[in-house]
Scaffold this motif. Structure first.
Motif, mmCIF file in Angstrom:
data_model
loop_
_atom_site.group_PDB
_atom_site.id
_atom_site.type_symbol
_atom_site.label_atom_id
_atom_site.label_comp_id
_atom_site.label_asym_id
_atom_site.label_seq_id
_atom_site.Cartn_x
_atom_site.Cartn_y
_atom_site.Cartn_z
ATOM 1 N N TYR A 233 89.662 -2.124 77.451
ATOM 2 C CA TYR A 233 88.316 -2.625 77.216
ATOM 3 C C TYR A 233 87.658 -1.953 76.031
ATOM 4 O O TYR A 233 88.064 -0.875 75.583
ATOM 5 C CB TYR A 233 87.445 -2.455 78.467
ATOM 6 C CG TYR A 233 87.150 -1.018 78.850
ATOM 7 C CD1 TYR A 233 87.991 -0.326 79.707
ATOM 8 C CD2 TYR A 233 86.028 -0.366 78.354
ATOM 9 C CE1 TYR A 233 87.732 0.984 80.070
ATOM 10 C CE2 TYR A 233 85.749 0.942 78.707
ATOM 11 C CZ TYR A 233 86.593 1.609 79.567
ATOM 12 O OH TYR A 233 86.324 2.921 79.918
ATOM 13 N N ALA B 151 89.002 -6.738 77.890
ATOM 14 C CA ALA B 151 87.685 -6.712 78.525
ATOM 15 C C ALA B 151 86.671 -6.109 77.562
ATOM 16 O O ALA B 151 87.032 -5.314 76.689
ATOM 17 C CB ALA B 151 87.721 -5.920 79.823
ATOM 18 N N VAL C 283 85.772 -10.963 79.920
ATOM 19 C CA VAL C 283 87.223 -10.980 79.758
ATOM 20 C C VAL C 283 87.610 -12.057 78.766
ATOM 21 O O VAL C 283 87.173 -13.215 78.879
ATOM 22 C CB VAL C 283 87.943 -11.239 81.107
ATOM 23 C CG1 VAL C 283 89.441 -11.428 80.893
ATOM 24 C CG2 VAL C 283 87.699 -10.096 82.068
#
Length: 409
Positions: A183, A221, A236
């Motif tokens: 992420y 993410a 996402v």
């Protein structure tokens, strides 16, 4: 980058309707979940139709009287089938309309009571066993507010006294074979609102299984700035390249009713062009189209003020360090108040406008015509095509190429 999924603990919807609507409209998520809306069951259909009128919606009011989880999706992009629901999760099977992507998606809003969270861990374990017993586990993504963190570095404060709850969470995700999806964005996704001595924690996360990592190896993410909530939205991106189809320019009546319409067209048309007559006509038409696009996207002063205030807040929040200073928290509060004031002015204008126009538009056939057009589009769209050798092609460009080739021959 097309963001496919989003979950956002918005922490109350009643005073954030315009903000939520603008957030969903601006980002154009295929599937979006709103958590902790504080909206009663009888009002859910009304408020959801305002914040995202093009979405279809699922709620979990049958399992919790506050309907803690809302899941909405664009049905022109995703097919969504409910698999399981409870007070702390909604799990769906989602399939892209082109047939190229499918997975399990669980939206999580865990209880802040560690004992009650055990019901969630049991429910997720049962779901895992249910799929593993019949076939290979499909790609599985779990995203939302888990109300617990995993590691000591995921908080700037003291560890909780009952660390057994952390151990239970860690055991559950290990047993299910889940890991954090890589992420960008904030590490701490929640703060307690205390400006002087803030407590920051990673309560929101995106977890995936190994089948997901093999299927969507380019997925990512991202935790966006908080906006008016105390949580960061989790998003996402599947990492799948899809065709972008540019729609032709269309002139609608609402633009023609704009008081600047005639002067905009006249100014664009009267600019001198040198060349043959056909070149002059086509050039002027292009200029008029560009001018009308600019007029259409201007949005009016009130909406521009909302966008400016929102961007100022989100940009500031995006640059905040993990442990902001008192001055930075104070400035964030000022920017939040600026956005609230801009939203309030816009909402007053829209409410007044809706009352004035209700007799003319509210009782008309707009919904009927919209549904008719939508039904025709759904019936006539081509998602795949076979060439003369029996090969199956999907995607806008491939389908167009096969069709053109067929008629050329």
């Amino acid at each position: 980058m097309i963001v496919d999924f989003c979950s956002y603990n918005i922490r109350g919807l009643h005073n954030k309707i315009s903000f939520a609507k603008d957030f969903l409209s601006h980002n154009k998520f295929g599937i979006a979940a709103l958590l902790e809306t504080h909206v009663k069951k009888e009002d859910a259909a009304f408020y959801s139709s305002i914040v995202a009128p093009k979405y279809k919606w699922l709620f979990n009011y049958d399992y919790h009287n506050n309907g803690r989880i809302w899941v909405g999706w664009d049905d022109t992009i995703w097919h969504v089938t409910l698999i399981d629901a409870s007070a702390q999760q909604i799990t769906c099977e989602v399939k892209h309309v082109d047939g190229g992507s499918s997975c399990l998606l669980s939206i999580i809003y865990a209880s802040n009571d560690g004992v009650l969270r055990r019901h969630l861990w049991t429910k997720l374990t049962n779901l895992h066993q249910r799929y593993n017993s019949s076939a290979d586990m499909p790609p599985w993504c779990l995203m939302g507010d888990f109300n617990i963190f995993l590691n000591s570095f995921e908080t700037n404060g003291l560890m909780p006294r009952r660390q057994g709850y952390i151990f239970e969470f860690r055991t559950c995700i290990n047993d299910l074979g889940l890991v954090d999806l890589r992420y960008h964005g904030a590490v701490f996704t929640w703060w307690d609102g205390n400006i002087s001595a803030p407590v920051l924690r990673k309560l929101d996360r995106v977890l995936v299984n190994d089948t997901w990592l093999r299927t969507f190896d380019l997925s990512l993410a991202n935790f966006l700035p908080r906006g008016l909530s105390d949580h960061n939205p989790a998003t996402v991106y599947l990492g799948i390249v899809r065709d972008t189809i540019h729609k032709p320019f269309q002139l609608f009546k609402h633009l023609m009713d704009n008081e600047q319409f005639l002067s905009t067209v006249q100014q664009a048309w009267e600019d001198p062009v040198i060349g043959d007559k056909w070149f002059i006509v086509t050039t002027k038409l292009k200029r008029v189209k560009l001018a009308l696009k600019n007029l259409n996207t201007s949005g009016g002063n009130l909406h521009a003020n909302v966008l400016s205030a929102r961007n100022a807040l989100l940009n500031f929040q995006g640059l905040l360090p993990m442990a902001p200073s008192h001055a930075q928290r104070t400035e964030e509060g000022k920017l939040s108040n600026d956005l609230r004031r801009a939203l309030l002015l816009e909402e007053k204008f829209l409410k007044q406008k809706s009352r004035v126009r209700w007799l003319n538009l509210g009782d008309g056939n707009n919904k009927f015509f919209y549904n008719s057009c939508k039904g025709r589009w759904n019936a006539n769209k081509i998602l795949n095509i076979y060439d003369e050798d029996g090969n199956n092609f999907t995607g806008h460009k491939n389908i167009a190429s096969v069709a053109v080739s067929y008629f050329k021959n």
